[in-house]
Design a protein around this motif. Structure first.
Motif, PDB file in Angstrom:
ATOM      1  N   MET A 185       0.922  -1.349   0.092  1.00  0.00           N
ATOM      2  CA  MET A 185      -0.035  -0.012   0.050  1.00  0.00           C
ATOM      3  C   MET A 185       0.861   1.121   0.021  1.00  0.00           C
ATOM      4  SD  MET A 185      -2.943  -0.692   2.623  1.00  0.00           S
ATOM      5  CE  MET A 185      -4.064  -2.258   2.392  1.00  0.00           C
ATOM      6  N   ALA A 212      -5.448  -6.197   6.554  1.00  0.00           N
ATOM      7  CA  ALA A 212      -4.571  -5.387   7.330  1.00  0.00           C
ATOM      8  C   ALA A 212      -4.204  -6.350   8.732  1.00  0.00           C
ATOM      9  CB  ALA A 212      -5.306  -3.953   7.578  1.00  0.00           C
ATOM     10  N   ASP A 260      -8.481  -2.176   4.220  1.00  0.00           N
ATOM     11  CA  ASP A 260      -7.595  -3.298   3.637  1.00  0.00           C
ATOM     12  C   ASP A 260      -8.099  -4.616   4.493  1.00  0.00           C
ATOM     13  OD1 ASP A 260      -3.990  -4.291   3.074  1.00  0.00           O
ATOM     14  OD2 ASP A 260      -6.122  -5.011   2.521  1.00  0.00           O
TER      15      ASP A 260
END
Length: 384
Positions: free
Chosen positions: A1, A79, A76
């Motif tokens: 990311m 994550a 996300d």
């Protein structure tokens, strides 16, 4: 990311943009980079995909809330929101996390909370504003005025300390005078130590055990005060006079704020103003315009004599140098512009009418050059 751009940046917005602003920005940029408008343009195609991704997050209230709070990690699914393991990849892209937790990282090795440290620092008092109306002459020549207003001032009884005379503030036992207390928080990223203001002393580090009987411990009281204002020559509408130190008292020994006087100037019966120049319109008779005359022109300070030439036309403007406004701290004065308006007589008696008719007979076309040229132009146009 780490390669991703901030979704607000993609749409050209600042964080906190409204739903309407987000929708408007997306429509505008989507039109620009739409594949139909950019055939075979790979860069535009990638931009369009980036826009769609940003809009899909920011247009969804739930996703937008998570993104605002946790950054990319909040939207996300990989994550790892299960504890400290969520930081496996380091801190890249987690700027919003720090916004969410504020000064939480102050006790965890990321530096102290400057906002809490500033709580005990001297702070300037609040600035105040007051409107004042003055006359045209006062604005031109300057004046000293007195204004009365209600505002907070330092308490005389305790000299602003907030403690009753004979007593003093004591160190807060909860924070030991620091104004801050440490606490431990459990978060989706693990356990963190935070620094916050001490609730016992309000973050000041001091306790007033015997508050002042006049101000109740605040160190200031509201009073009606009279303030002298020096208005310099040459000010105009919306001019602002600043008076330092006449705002509200400062905190923790800080200086008082300032007072700003915003001026409103009343119009004059005769004069109009443009910068430092003055303008006036004066009526004159036909005889004065035709034969010339010495007219008396009023100025701001006195009356002056001015000779107008024979044959002066209506709406002619004459300039009197240096008869305008002289602002403070300047040696150059503006000018006075006098516009003469021809007044046609009314309510004539029979005798006066005959006199005008006789005068008109005595004046031929050579006396009226403008009228003569106009008649000749009409003849040229219509052949008569």
């Amino acid at each position: 990311m780490a390669d991703k751009r901030d979704y607000y940046e993609v749409l050209g917005l600042s964080k906190g943009a409204s739903d309407e602003e987000i929708k408007k920005a997306f429509r505008k940029m989507a039109m620009k980079y739409h594949p139909d408008k950019n055939p075979d343009d790979k860069a535009a195609e990638e931009k369009f995909k980036e826009l769609n991704e940003a809009y899909s997050i920011l247009s969804d209230p739930d996703k937008k809330d998570k993104y605002d709070r946790f950054g990319f990690a909040g939207v996300d699914p990989n994550a790892g929101f299960g504890g400290a393991g969520g930081f496996n990849g380091g801190f890249g892209g987690f700027e919003d996390i720090f916004d969410m937790f504020g000064g939480m990282f102050g006790g965890g090795g990321f530096g102290g909370s400057s906002s809490q440290q500033r709580r005990n620092a001297p702070m300037k008092g609040r600035d105040l504003q007051k409107a004042m109306k003055i006359t045209f002459e006062e604005a031109v020549f300057g004046v000293k005025k007195q204004i009365r207003m209600s505002k907070y001032v330092t308490c005389d009884h305790c000299s602003g300390s907030g403690a009753e005379p004979g007593t003093s503030k004591t160190t807060c036992p909860t924070c030991n005078g620091s104004g801050q207390v440490n606490s431990v928080h459990r978060t989706p990223f693990g356990q963190f130590q935070s620094v916050g203001p001490c609730t016992n002393c309000g973050g000041t580090g001091k306790i007033i055990e015997t508050p002042c009987t006049e101000c109740g411990g605040s160190g200031r009281v509201k009073k009606s005060v009279t303030i002298s204002v020096d208005i310099p020559a040459g000010v105009d509408n919306d001019s602002v006079i600043s008076i330092r130190g006449h705002g509200e008292p400062g905190l923790n020994g800080g200086p008082a704020g300032d007072l700003y006087i915003v001026l409103s100037v009343e119009p004059h019966k005769l004069f109009k103003r443009h910068g430092n120049d003055l303008y006036i319109e004066m009526p004159i008779t036909f005889a004065q315009a035709a034969l010339g005359d010495e007219i008396i022109v009023p100025t701001l300070e006195d009356k002056v004599s001015y000779k107008i030439p024979a044959g002066t036309q209506p709406d002619t403007t004459f300039r009197l140098r240096g008869k305008g406004i002289t602002p403070a701290r300047s040696s150059r004065s503006g000018d006075l512009y006098v516009k003469v308006n021809l007044e046609v007589p009314t309510k004539l008696t029979n005798k006066q009418k005959k006199a005008v008719e006789e005068m008109n007979k005595a004046l031929d076309s050579e006396c009226y050059q403008k009228k003569k040229r106009f008649s000749e132009t009409v003849k040229d146009l219509f052949g008569k």
